[in-house]
Design a protein around this motif. Structure first.
Motif, PDB file in Angstrom:
ATOM      1  N   THR A 136      -5.284  -8.199   3.289  1.00 27.33           N
ATOM      2  CA  THR A 136      -3.887  -7.879   3.053  1.00 27.33           C
ATOM      3  C   THR A 136      -3.724  -6.402   2.728  1.00 27.33           C
ATOM      4  N   LEU A 137      -2.651  -5.813   3.230  1.00 29.67           N
ATOM      5  CA  LEU A 137      -2.275  -4.450   2.873  1.00 29.67           C
ATOM      6  C   LEU A 137      -1.079  -4.519   1.936  1.00 29.67           C
ATOM      7  N   ILE A 138      -1.095  -3.756   0.878  1.00 28.60           N
ATOM      8  CA  ILE A 138       0.064  -3.649  -0.004  1.00 28.60           C
ATOM      9  C   ILE A 138       0.707  -2.309   0.316  1.00 28.60           C
ATOM     10  N   ILE A 139       1.978  -2.374   0.736  1.00 27.17           N
ATOM     11  CA  ILE A 139       2.704  -1.192   1.191  1.00 27.17           C
ATOM     12  C   ILE A 139       3.783  -0.845   0.179  1.00 27.17           C
ATOM     13  N   SER A 140       3.730   0.371  -0.328  1.00 26.62           N
ATOM     14  CA  SER A 140       4.758   0.898  -1.213  1.00 26.62           C
ATOM     15  C   SER A 140       5.920   1.325  -0.323  1.00 26.62           C
ATOM     16  N   LEU A 141       7.089   0.723  -0.538  1.00 25.82           N
ATOM     17  CA  LEU A 141       8.235   0.959   0.336  1.00 25.82           C
ATOM     18  C   LEU A 141       8.920   2.286   0.047  1.00 25.82           C
ATOM     19  N   ASN A 142       9.527   2.857   1.072  1.00 26.89           N
ATOM     20  CA  ASN A 142      10.313   4.094   0.943  1.00 26.89           C
ATOM     21  C   ASN A 142      11.701   3.737   0.441  1.00 26.89           C
ATOM     22  N   LYS A 143      11.846   3.626  -0.859  1.00 22.85           N
ATOM     23  CA  LYS A 143      13.145   3.229  -1.406  1.00 22.85           C
ATOM     24  C   LYS A 143      13.661   4.198  -2.451  1.00 22.85           C
ATOM     25  N   GLY A 144      13.091   5.337  -2.553  1.00 24.51           N
ATOM     26  CA  GLY A 144      13.577   6.287  -3.544  1.00 24.51           C
ATOM     27  C   GLY A 144      12.474   6.699  -4.495  1.00 24.51           C
ATOM     28  N   LEU A 145      12.747   7.741  -5.227  1.00 29.23           N
ATOM     29  CA  LEU A 145      11.753   8.368  -6.082  1.00 29.23           C
ATOM     30  C   LEU A 145      11.221   7.451  -7.173  1.00 29.23           C
ATOM     31  N   PHE A 146      12.094   6.673  -7.798  1.00 27.71           N
ATOM     32  CA  PHE A 146      11.677   5.871  -8.943  1.00 27.71           C
ATOM     33  C   PHE A 146      11.453   4.399  -8.608  1.00 27.71           C
ATOM     34  N   SER A 147      11.478   4.074  -7.338  1.00 29.81           N
ATOM     35  CA  SER A 147      11.267   2.690  -6.921  1.00 29.81           C
ATOM     36  C   SER A 147       9.776   2.366  -6.913  1.00 29.81           C
ATOM     37  N   ASN A 148       9.459   1.155  -7.319  1.00 28.61           N
ATOM     38  CA  ASN A 148       8.067   0.707  -7.220  1.00 28.61           C
ATOM     39  C   ASN A 148       7.994  -0.577  -6.400  1.00 28.61           C
ATOM     40  N   ASP A 149       8.954  -0.747  -5.478  1.00 36.35           N
ATOM     41  CA  ASP A 149       8.972  -1.916  -4.618  1.00 36.35           C
ATOM     42  C   ASP A 149       7.832  -1.841  -3.613  1.00 36.35           C
ATOM     43  N   SER A 150       7.220  -2.989  -3.378  1.00 31.89           N
ATOM     44  CA  SER A 150       6.153  -3.045  -2.386  1.00 31.89           C
ATOM     45  C   SER A 150       6.183  -4.405  -1.700  1.00 31.89           C
ATOM     46  N   ILE A 151       5.536  -4.463  -0.539  1.00 28.71           N
ATOM     47  CA  ILE A 151       5.404  -5.721   0.184  1.00 28.71           C
ATOM     48  C   ILE A 151       3.942  -5.899   0.564  1.00 28.71           C
ATOM     49  N   GLU A 152       3.587  -7.134   0.834  1.00 28.30           N
ATOM     50  CA  GLU A 152       2.241  -7.452   1.297  1.00 28.30           C
ATOM     51  C   GLU A 152       2.313  -7.843   2.763  1.00 28.30           C
ATOM     52  N   VAL A 153       1.375  -7.302   3.551  1.00 23.75           N
ATOM     53  CA  VAL A 153       1.324  -7.589   4.980  1.00 23.75           C
ATOM     54  C   VAL A 153      -0.101  -8.006   5.322  1.00 23.75           C
ATOM     55  N   ASP A 154      -0.228  -9.095   6.083  1.00 16.87           N
ATOM     56  CA  ASP A 154      -1.557  -9.536   6.514  1.00 16.87           C
ATOM     57  C   ASP A 154      -2.212  -8.472   7.380  1.00 16.87           C
ATOM     58  N   PHE A 155      -3.509  -8.342   7.249  1.00 13.12           N
ATOM     59  CA  PHE A 155      -4.258  -7.363   8.039  1.00 13.12           C
ATOM     60  C   PHE A 155      -4.082  -7.629   9.534  1.00 13.12           C
ATOM     61  N   ASP A 156      -3.872  -8.899   9.895  1.00 16.45           N
ATOM     62  CA  ASP A 156      -3.665  -9.266  11.303  1.00 16.45           C
ATOM     63  C   ASP A 156      -2.390  -8.670  11.887  1.00 16.45           C
ATOM     64  N   ALA A 157      -1.477  -8.189  11.028  1.00 21.86           N
ATOM     65  CA  ALA A 157      -0.218  -7.618  11.497  1.00 21.86           C
ATOM     66  C   ALA A 157      -0.383  -6.177  11.963  1.00 21.86           C
ATOM     67  N   ILE A 158      -1.589  -5.627  11.872  1.00 18.12           N
ATOM     68  CA  ILE A 158      -1.828  -4.249  12.299  1.00 18.12           C
ATOM     69  C   ILE A 158      -2.061  -4.210  13.798  1.00 18.12           C
ATOM     70  N   SER A 159      -1.319  -3.318  14.463  1.00 23.15           N
ATOM     71  CA  SER A 159      -1.492  -3.112  15.895  1.00 23.15           C
ATOM     72  C   SER A 159      -2.464  -1.961  16.149  1.00 23.15           C
ATOM     73  N   THR A 160      -2.263  -0.853  15.426  1.00 23.77           N
ATOM     74  CA  THR A 160      -3.067   0.345  15.629  1.00 23.77           C
ATOM     75  C   THR A 160      -3.305   1.051  14.298  1.00 23.77           C
ATOM     76  N   ILE A 161      -4.508   1.596  14.143  1.00 19.87           N
ATOM     77  CA  ILE A 161      -4.826   2.419  12.974  1.00 19.87           C
ATOM     78  C   ILE A 161      -5.249   3.790  13.479  1.00 19.87           C
ATOM     79  N   GLY A 162      -4.607   4.812  12.965  1.00 15.67           N
ATOM     80  CA  GLY A 162      -4.934   6.191  13.326  1.00 15.67           C
ATOM     81  C   GLY A 162      -4.360   7.100  12.260  1.00 15.67           C
ATOM     82  N   ASP A 163      -3.612   8.108  12.684  1.00 14.82           N
ATOM     83  CA  ASP A 163      -2.920   8.957  11.718  1.00 14.82           C
ATOM     84  C   ASP A 163      -1.856   8.148  10.979  1.00 14.82           C
ATOM     85  N   TYR A 164      -1.359   7.114  11.637  1.00 17.97           N
ATOM     86  CA  TYR A 164      -0.393   6.166  11.071  1.00 17.97           C
ATOM     87  C   TYR A 164      -0.976   4.780  11.244  1.00 17.97           C
TER      88      TYR A 164
END
Length: 91
Positions: A36-64
């Motif tokens: 699982t990847l835990i992704i810190s969402l782009n929701k503002g400076l003081f936000s600590n919202d995050s989501i979990e995504v299964d590793f299987d949801a990855i299409s490509t790994i590189g610079d992004y």
């Protein structure tokens, strides 16, 4: 790729919208695989919202990291600050 190289990588969903950055990963201790990847969402400076995504949801790994799934806009949208009205007494 080493696990520490994941941290801070920008994550894009399948519509190539920036979702956030990798904050953490979960590893299956039995086989050592990232689950699982835990992704810190782009929701503002003081936000600590995050989501979990299964590793299987990855299409490509590189610079992004490009996901093969779409993340709902409601989850990614920046929080708008509340309007505050200040009354000044002119005495």
């Amino acid at each position: 790729m080493r696990a520490k190289q994941f941290f801070g990588i920008t994550v894009l969903d399948k519509k190539v919208r920036e979702v956030g950055r990798i904050e953490d990963v979960e590893i299956d201790t039995d086989n050592g695989n990232v689950t699982t990847l835990i992704i810190s969402l782009n929701k503002g400076l003081f936000s600590n919202d995050s989501i979990e995504v299964d590793f299987d949801a990855i299409s490509t790994i590189g610079d992004y990291i490009l996901l093969n799934t779409e993340i709902a806009e409601e989850e990614v949208e920046e929080e708008k600050p509340e309007k505050v009205t200040v009354e000044v007494d002119d005495e």
